[in-house]
Enzyme design. Structure first.
Site, PDB file in Angstrom:
ATOM      1  N   CYS A  98       0.852  -0.981  -0.288  1.00 56.23           N
ATOM      2  CA  CYS A  98       0.121  -0.036  -0.030  1.00 56.23           C
ATOM      3  C   CYS A  98       1.314   1.207   0.275  1.00 56.23           C
ATOM      4  O   CYS A  98       1.554   0.972  -1.061  1.00 56.23           O
ATOM      5  CB  CYS A  98      -1.429  -0.176   1.089  1.00 56.23           C
ATOM      6  SG  CYS A  98      -2.604   1.379   1.213  1.00 56.23           S
ATOM      7  N   HIS A 185      -3.816  -5.346   1.025  1.00 61.59           N
ATOM      8  CA  HIS A 185      -2.997  -5.316   2.303  1.00 61.59           C
ATOM      9  C   HIS A 185      -2.780  -7.021   2.317  1.00 61.59           C
ATOM     10  O   HIS A 185      -3.553  -7.986   3.376  1.00 61.59           O
ATOM     11  CB  HIS A 185      -4.093  -4.892   3.560  1.00 61.59           C
ATOM     12  CG  HIS A 185      -3.854  -3.194   2.870  1.00 61.59           C
ATOM     13  ND1 HIS A 185      -2.438  -2.875   3.750  1.00 61.59           N
ATOM     14  CD2 HIS A 185      -4.088  -2.803   2.959  1.00 61.59           C
ATOM     15  CE1 HIS A 185      -2.146  -1.692   3.933  1.00 61.59           C
ATOM     16  NE2 HIS A 185      -3.149  -0.969   2.876  1.00 61.59           N
ATOM     17  N   GLU A 187      -1.905  -8.659   5.460  1.00 64.07           N
ATOM     18  CA  GLU A 187      -1.623  -8.646   6.747  1.00 64.07           C
ATOM     19  C   GLU A 187      -2.775  -8.131   6.780  1.00 64.07           C
ATOM     20  O   GLU A 187      -3.203  -8.498   8.399  1.00 64.07           O
ATOM     21  CB  GLU A 187      -0.161  -7.459   7.143  1.00 64.07           C
ATOM     22  CG  GLU A 187      -0.629  -6.584   6.534  1.00 64.07           C
ATOM     23  CD  GLU A 187      -1.386  -5.307   5.702  1.00 64.07           C
ATOM     24  OE1 GLU A 187      -0.840  -4.564   5.766  1.00 64.07           O
ATOM     25  OE2 GLU A 187      -0.833  -6.119   4.523  1.00 64.07           O
TER      26      GLU A 187
END
Length: 258
Positions: A98, A185, A187
């Site tokens: 990002c 993302h 994560e």
């Protein structure tokens, strides 16, 4: 082959999220540990000016997401762009997610800016445009949780698009065996995305917000992207080893022929 990853954490959690969720660096530690328990991660909060000591060695350096703009002139952002340029020149392996994806593109000569397409939130699907040798044989598409309104609009010289979508053309890119970046993302968890959406609900139009919430019923491919990142690091590490062995062999041969 154990790996050591330096996580350059580019943001702190919003106070309303801190009691429920771990920070961005910890999210990556958890993500990688689910792929390989031997991976060692060390977190440095670059917003606070934390960086590895010059003598510390890592197999890769990962820049996390952030609410900040990668093109801003805040002192810590300027310092991070300089650090990434120097790290690339030193041959270090760099990963970006990002904000990290955007600031690496900028630092290495590309462009990142506010997108006229507005916010991208919720779950988003991308298509692979190439399959490098280090990339495991899997599906031609993947989907990730996203939260961004900035995009990479021009890649650094020598870089190529790895994945794309109609909303985000340069959704992932690679630059040789040194740089691998994703706009999405891997994560994030669904619960964290819900919390982030709720926190920012007032800045989204109602239709976009509802569509993003509904999209969270789908699974995402964060673990697959984590696997890809580790494969990329391992392949880069192996290539560096081969190059070093070749240089040492040539040096020995020169000495013997002298």
């Amino acid at each position: 082959m154990s790996l050591r990853i330096c996580i350059l954490e580019a943001d702190d959690l919003h106070p309303e999220l801190r009691d429920t969720f771990v920070g961005f660096g910890q999210m990556f530690k958890q993500l990688f540990s689910q792929q390989d328990a031997t991976v060692e991660c060390q977190i440095f909060n670059v917003v606070k000016g934390e960086y590895p000591a010059p003598e510390q060695e890592f197999d890769a350096y990962l820049v996390t997401g952030s609410k900040a703009d990668s093109f801003a002139d805040d002192p810590w952002i300027v310092k991070l762009r300089k650090y990434l340029r120097q790290s690339y020149a030193q041959g270090k392996v760099l990963l970006g997610i990002c904000f990290g994806h955007q600031i690496l593109a900028l630092a290495l000569g590309g462009k990142a800016q506010r997108s006229d397409k507005g916010w991208g939130i919720g779950m988003h699907r991308y298509r692979l445009l190439q399959r490098p040798s280090w990339l495991p044989a899997q599906a031609d598409e993947f989907q990730l949780l996203i939260s961004h309104r900035d995009q990479v609009t021009a890649l650094p010289a020598g870089a190529s698009v790895l994945a794309s979508s109609a909303f985000c053309e340069n959704a992932a890119f690679v630059l040789g065996r040194q740089v691998l970046c994703f706009q999405g993302h891997p994560e994030f968890t669904h619960d964290f995305s819900r919390g982030l959406l709720k926190l920012r609900e007032s800045i989204y139009c109602p239709q976009l917000y509802q569509a993003a919430q509904q999209s969270l019923s789908q699974e995402h491919d964060g673990q697959i992207i984590a696997q890809w990142m580790l494969c990329f690091i391992k392949a880069s590490k192996e290539q560096a080893k081969v190059v070093t062995e070749q240089v040492e062999k040539q040096a020995r041969e020169s000495l013997c022929s002298a």
